[in-house]
Every structure is written in structure tokens, then in C-alpha cells.
Enzyme design. Structure first.
Site, PDB file in Angstrom:
ATOM      1  N   HIS A  26       0.841  -1.194   0.000  1.00  0.00           N
ATOM      2  CA  HIS A  26       0.000   0.000   0.000  1.00  0.00           C
ATOM      3  C   HIS A  26       0.882   1.252   0.000  1.00  0.00           C
ATOM      4  O   HIS A  26       0.960   1.972   1.013  1.00  0.00           O
ATOM      5  CB  HIS A  26      -0.919   0.002   1.217  1.00  0.00           C
ATOM      6  N   LYS A 236      -3.328  11.316  -0.693  1.00  0.00           N
ATOM      7  CA  LYS A 236      -2.901   9.940  -0.891  1.00  0.00           C
ATOM      8  C   LYS A 236      -1.936   9.889  -2.074  1.00  0.00           C
ATOM      9  O   LYS A 236      -2.197  10.474  -3.132  1.00  0.00           O
ATOM     10  CB  LYS A 236      -4.121   9.052  -1.148  1.00  0.00           C
ATOM     11  N   ARG A 307     -19.706 -17.186  39.365  1.00  0.00           N
ATOM     12  CA  ARG A 307     -19.412 -15.777  39.045  1.00  0.00           C
ATOM     13  C   ARG A 307     -19.036 -15.011  40.317  1.00  0.00           C
ATOM     14  O   ARG A 307     -18.162 -14.139  40.292  1.00  0.00           O
ATOM     15  CB  ARG A 307     -20.600 -15.115  38.337  1.00  0.00           C
ATOM     16  N   GLU A 355     -17.685  -2.931  24.585  1.00  0.00           N
ATOM     17  CA  GLU A 355     -16.851  -4.123  24.699  1.00  0.00           C
ATOM     18  C   GLU A 355     -15.681  -4.131  23.729  1.00  0.00           C
ATOM     19  O   GLU A 355     -14.619  -4.679  24.032  1.00  0.00           O
ATOM     20  CB  GLU A 355     -17.703  -5.381  24.487  1.00  0.00           C
ATOM     21  N   HIS A 404     -23.110 -15.369  33.041  1.00  0.00           N
ATOM     22  CA  HIS A 404     -24.468 -15.485  32.498  1.00  0.00           C
ATOM     23  C   HIS A 404     -24.464 -16.297  31.207  1.00  0.00           C
ATOM     24  O   HIS A 404     -25.028 -15.902  30.187  1.00  0.00           O
ATOM     25  CB  HIS A 404     -25.072 -14.101  32.271  1.00  0.00           C
ATOM     26  N   ASP A 412     -34.290 -14.113  31.631  1.00  0.00           N
ATOM     27  CA  ASP A 412     -33.818 -12.982  30.834  1.00  0.00           C
ATOM     28  C   ASP A 412     -33.896 -13.247  29.336  1.00  0.00           C
ATOM     29  O   ASP A 412     -33.943 -12.315  28.536  1.00  0.00           O
ATOM     30  CB  ASP A 412     -32.364 -12.634  31.207  1.00  0.00           C
ATOM     31  N   ARG A 462     -24.481 -18.122  36.316  1.00  0.00           N
ATOM     32  CA  ARG A 462     -25.300 -17.166  37.056  1.00  0.00           C
ATOM     33  C   ARG A 462     -25.847 -17.757  38.348  1.00  0.00           C
ATOM     34  O   ARG A 462     -25.778 -17.125  39.404  1.00  0.00           O
ATOM     35  CB  ARG A 462     -26.461 -16.696  36.175  1.00  0.00           C
TER      36      ARG A 462
END
Length: 611
Positions: A26, A236, A307, A355, A404, A412, A462
């Protein structure tokens, strides 16, 4: 500035020449960022002992736009750390100069190339400096295309939240992505507004003017109380008229003839020119001995969720493992990382519901010597699987903890049920996957994970479960425990976590009918205890694996893979009981029965298979 301009010409020439020789690469994205990076490294802003890449006070440079790797290598050639021949080995098999940066090149902070991750890694590296009170800075070169990735903005938000004024991003706004213009093209003002809305100090500049670049770096280094970003207008392919500001040149090297023409356009190049980098400050991190906190002891007859035992164990072992840091995605009162937070608040970092950035930050922390324990619901690690995947290439030492898991979480419902996590983490090279079944085992496996060098995934449950093991029991990575055994075993039941308890119930029910079965706790899913499984397969008529996970990629497939080469067609059967129906909300016991992984379903399978 003349010396920097001379170095820029040398670096541009080498980016062109090395990619042309390689026949791939590149070059155009390397040329757009050349002036920005030459000024950073050789303008007095970047401090490092290049003879000692591991020096704790070296500034750190992450190439988030990893496809600009030819530029990274050309910079270290200009610093005198690569020979001409080494530089020209770009992309050759066995060369440390791979197509995207890897740890084979000693100045790579973390492998990149999966775009949008470098800022999170730089965030983690900068956070480590704050933890250890070290003076180094973290710089991240970013491409404009990758700002479309959500992980970038997760990192932007968290960096300002944690006031990381030792973090500077350099945004190379060259307008073109892989297949056309970027979303904002060269709208620098919108980039500025967005970055400042996330709490960053910004500096707009001409990315090809060394005077402006130098002034921007100096100003960024003076920012206090938050991160900074240089937003640079670039072109570029800068310096090569054939490709400069032209579309459809991404990932394409110039031909030999085109390369020679482009090099002539650069003007006079001093082949002997080399840049210098100032040395870092000679400071040591302050030392302190963590004080133990009171932790829970478990006895036979107790009940507790694994847990919960995870949080207690992490707090217990920290004084003996002072490199531990804990990161959690706003689930710490469910994962029980909050137990560690209460004991050692300076080593816990709330990463909120982000996350991808959490795992990227853990990569940065791990690369700087920390042992991150990263926790959230098992289901939500799937959001960050690309970052998890990249962590294996960084040689990371991260401990992922997913709570969980499975349908046993109950009411749930499906969106919260981790049912793919074992498969996901099993795919990682040299990974360890642990699935404890009781609090005593969890406590020891957390410590084993901390001692182990490399990525570990631990799955926690859990619901509260009975204590199965005496506190004196010992465990090992790659081990198992056989909890029921006789010379008359008709089948072997293999479980882990919730299903181990179901297997024990099934064994007790079958025993009342005069049917003996073996029960194996396969707490180490990867690596697994192949010898124990083979022995069970040879001594019984069926190995029945029950797991609270989808069948694909789970424990059953791991067991089949381990036994497959040894067992012939007429030997012991391997039967997999797993989650095969669309999960629903409901009480855990009903869901286990609905999916055919309850004690009753296991016992029925034994009767059908061997009686």
C-alpha cells in the site's frame, strides 16, 4: 525543517521502492502520512531508546492504519535500525517486515490491519502509563476511513473520560479509502467538531507542511487534562504525480518503470541521511505492596455462584499478582468484578457498554506488561470478537471472563444467553478455555489463569450451585476430575458448569435403578484431558457429553475431536446433548429440560444408549 524534508524524501523513496520490489503493498497510504510520521519521530517529539524497544519509558507509536506498514519500516530504516537489504525484504516469506505490522518486527506495539482498533490499543497503552506513573506518551496514526468504525468512538469517549493527556491521535485525512472517497472526504471541520464533542483537543493542519506539523505536535504535547488529536489534510500518494490524489490505487504498487519515474520526481535524495530520536526520561515506576483483603472461604455443603467466586478469587490473588488490572463493561455487580473493585479501586477500570474498546484497551495494557482480567456477560464478548481475534497475534496475556452463560440464566431470555462463547474462544491459537463447576474450583482456576502466560477464557454461571470440592482439592490446566466411577460403568457422563450438576443428579437417579455411570468434570475444555476421556471411552459403551451451549464448536465437538482418531467405528459411541432449540425465557430448570440437557434428559439418553 530542511533535514526533515530530506528525510521525508528518503522515506517516500523507500516506501515506493520496497512495495514495487515486493509486487504488493500500500504505497499511496504510506506516502500520505510520511511527513506526519517523519516529523513525529525525528522532530524531537517522540522519545525512545531505539536500542531497547522494551524500555518502559519509550514513547509508543501504534499504526492503526496497519496497511501503511511500509512507512513504519521506512521510518526505522531512516533511524538506522534496518539495513537497505532488510528494508527491501518487505512481504517476503520469513521476513519480519510483514504486509501489516506484527510482533516479528520489534518496534511494532501491536499487530494492526483490522481497522478501527489502534486507538483502543493506544488508549490501553496510555492508561498503563497513568497506572504506573510513567512519563511516556502514546501516539496513534489513524486513517480517515477507519473513523467509520464504532470502536474508534468508544475509544474517543473513554480516553476523555479518563483524562488521558498522554494520548495523541494523528488523523491522516487523505480523502480516499479502498474503493472511493471516504464518508467526509476532506471535511476537516466536521472531524474537528466530532472529536471535540468527545472531549478531545484538536489541531487542524496541512499534513505536508513541516512547520505546521511541528507546531501542532508541540501544542498537543502541552495539552493537559485530556487527549489530543492532529487532524491533517493530506494527499494519498503524495509526491508521486501518477498516483497523488487519484482513486483506485489503494493496495497497488507501482511498476518498476512507474516507480523509477516517481522517485525522480521526489528530487535529490541523500541515501546516507538518518534521523535521531531523543532518549526517554530515566524514571522508575513507584513500587507499592498491595494489602490483602478479606475473602470468602467455601466448605462442602455451601452454595455459591461461580461468578461470585470469580470476584472473590481475583481480590484474593491480587497481592501475589500485582500486574493484574480488572476491566468490566458496566456489569461488575453481575460478574462480581465489583468485589475486586472494592478491594483495589485503583486497579479497576469501568469500561462501560463498549466491549470492543474494552478488549482493545486490554491488548494495550497487556502489551505493556499488565495482566488484564476482562469481564462481561459471555454473550457480549461476541461483539468484540475481532479484537479478541487480534489479541492472539499480539501475544497477549488477557483473561476473559464471561458470566451469564447458557440457557440456565433463565427468564432474561435468548439475547442474554452466551451460547457461542466456548466455540469462539476455542478457535484462538494456544488459548485456554476453563469452565468451573463450583466455587472452590473457580477460586483455584482464577489463580491458574493468572499464572498462565497467554489468553484464557473462563465461563462462569449465574445460578448458585453446591460446593463439590474440598478446599484442599487441586486442579490443573488440561485436567479433569472424575466424580463417580466403578468397574461396572455402562456410560460416561461428561459435563462442566451447570451440566456437571445435572450429570451428578442423573448418575444418582440411575444408581437407584442399578445402572452405574461414570461422571467426569471437564473443567478444562481446552486443552482437555484426553487420556481420561480415552480411558472412559474404552471402559464404557457410550460417552455422553451434556453442555449448556450450542452444539457447534462446543464441548461435545471438542470431545469428539479428541477421541475421533483413537476410536473405531464399532467402539464407544459419543453422544452430544446441547442447546439445539431456539432458547426462550423461563425458569432455568424448565429451560434445561426443554433443551434436553437436564438430569432427566441425560438419564433418558443413558437408558436409550446402553440398556
Amino acid at each position: 525543517m530542511r533535514a526533515l524534508e530530506n528525510l521525508s524524501r528518503l522515506v517516500r523513496r523507500n516506501c515506493l521502492a520496497s512495495t514495487t520490489k515486493a509486487g504488493s503493498g500500500h504505497p499511496t497510504t504510506a506516502l500520505s502520512a510520511t511527513d506526519l510520521m517523519v516529523n513525529l519521530m525525528f522532530g524531537g517529539h517522540f522519545k525512545a531508546d531505539l536500542d531497547n524497544p522494551a524500555h518502559p519509558n519509550n514513547d509508543r507509536l501504534v499504526f492503526s492504519k496497519g496497511h501503511a506498514a511500509p512507512l513504519l519500516y521506512a521510518l526505522y530504516h531512516a533511524a538506522g535500525k534496518l539495513t537497505d537489504d532488510e528494508l527491501m525484504s518487505l512481504r517476503e516469506f520469513g521476513s519480519p517486515l510483514e504486509g501489516h505490522p506484527t510482533l516479528a518486527f520489534p518496534y511494532t506495539e501491536a499487530p494492526t490491519g483490522s481497522l478501527g482498533q489502534g486507538l483502543s490499543i493506544g488508549f490501553g497503552i496510555a492508561l498503563n502509563a497513568k497506572i504506573d506513573q510513567l512519563p511516556y506518551r502514546s501516539f496513534v496514526l489513524m486513517g480517515d476511513s477507519e473513523t467509520a468504525e464504532g470502536a474508534v468512538w468508544e475509544a474517543m469517549a473513554l480516553a476523555s473520560h479518563y483524562k488521558l493527556d498522554n494520548l495523541t491521535a494523528v488523523l491522516d485525512v487523505n480523502r480516499f479509502g479502498q474503493c472511493g472517497p471516504t464518508m467526509l472526504e476532506r471535511d476537516l471541520e466536521t472531524y474537528r467538531q466530532r472529536a471535540e464533542a468527545f472531549g478531545w483537543r484538536t489541531f487542524l493542519l496541512d499534513g505536508h507542511c513541516h512547520e505546521e506539523i511541528n507546531a501542532a505536535y508541540q501544542a498537543a504535547l502541552e495539552v493537559e487534562g485530556g487527549p489530543s488529536m492532529l487532524i491533517a489534510k493530506t494527499f494519498k500518494g503524495k509526491g508521486a504525480s501518477l498516483v497523488e490524489n487519484e482513486d483506485n490505487w489503494h493496495g497497488k504498487p507501482l511498476s518498476q518503470e512507474q516507480c523509477e519515474q516517481a522517485i525522480q520526481e521526489l528530487g535529490k535524495i541523500d541515501d546516507a541521511a538518518r534521523g535521531s530520536v531523543p532518549l526517554p526520561a530515566a524514571l522508575d515506576a513507584p513500587k507499592s505492596a498491595p494489602k490483602p483483603v478479606e475473602t470468602v472461604q467455601y466448605q462442602l455443603g455451601d452454595r455459591a455462584a461461580t461468578r461470585q467466586a470469580y470476584g472473590n478469587a481475583l481480590a484474593r490473588i491480587y497481592p501475589d499478582h500485582p500486574n493484574i488490572v480488572a476491566l468490566d463493561a458496566e456489569t461488575s455487580n453481575s460478574t462480581y468484578a465489583q468485589t475486586f473493585q472494592k478491594g483495589y479501586p485503583d486497579r479497576f477500570f469501568e469500561m462501560y457498554i463498549a466491549e470492543q474498546n474494552m478488549v482493545g484497551a486490554a491488548i494495550g495494557l497487556s502489551r505493556r506488561g499488565k495482566t488484564p482480567f476482562v469481564s462481561t456477560f459471555a454473550a457480549f464478548f461476541s461483539r468484540a470478537f475481532d479484537q479478541i481475534r487480534m489479541s492472539q497475534y499480539s501475544g497477549c496475556n488477557i483473561k476473559y471472563v464471561g458470566s451469564h452463560a447458557g440457557v440456565s440464566i433463565g427468564e432474561d431470555g435468548a439475547s442474554q444467553m452466551g451460547l457461542e462463547d466456548i466455540a469462539m474462544f476455542r478457535t484462538l491459537l494456544d488459548s485456554v478455555v476453563l469452565y468451573p463447576s463450583d466455587p472452590v474450583q473457580t477460586d483455584q482456576l482464577v489463580e491458574l489463569a493468572a499464572r498462565h502466560e497467554g489468553n484464557v477464557y473462563m465461563r462462569t454461571t449465574r445460578m448458585s450451585t453446591p460446593v463439590l470440592y474440598d478446599p484442599s482439592e487441586t486442579f490443573r490446566i488440561g485436567g479433569s476430575k472424575t466424580l463417580r466411577k466403578s468397574d461396572e460403568d455402562a456410560a460416561a457422563l461428561v459435563g462442566a458448569g451447570v451440566t456437571l450438576h445435572e450429570a451428578l443428579k442423573a448418575a444418582d437417579a440411575l444408581a437407584e435403578e442399578g445402572v452405574r455411570v461414570r461422571v467426569i468434570d471437564l473443567y478444562s475444555v481446552k486443552p482437555l484431558d484426553r487420556e481420561t476421556l480415552l480411558k472412559a471411552a474404552r471402559e464404557t459403551k457410550a460417552v455422553i457429553v451434556a453442555e449448556d451451549h450450542f452444539a457447534e464448536g462446543g464441548i461435545g465437538e471438542a470431545v469428539r475431536s479428541a477421541l475421533g482418531e483413537e476410536l473405531g467405528a464399532d467402539s464407544c459411541r459419543v453422544i452430544s446433548l446441547a442447546v439445539r432449540k431456539m432458547p426462550q425465557s423461563g425458569p432455568p430448570d424448565e429451560l434445561l429440560d426443554y433443551e434436553g440437557i437436564s438430569a432427566g434428559a441425560i438419564a433418558a439418553t443413558v437408558r436409550e444408549a446402553v440398556l
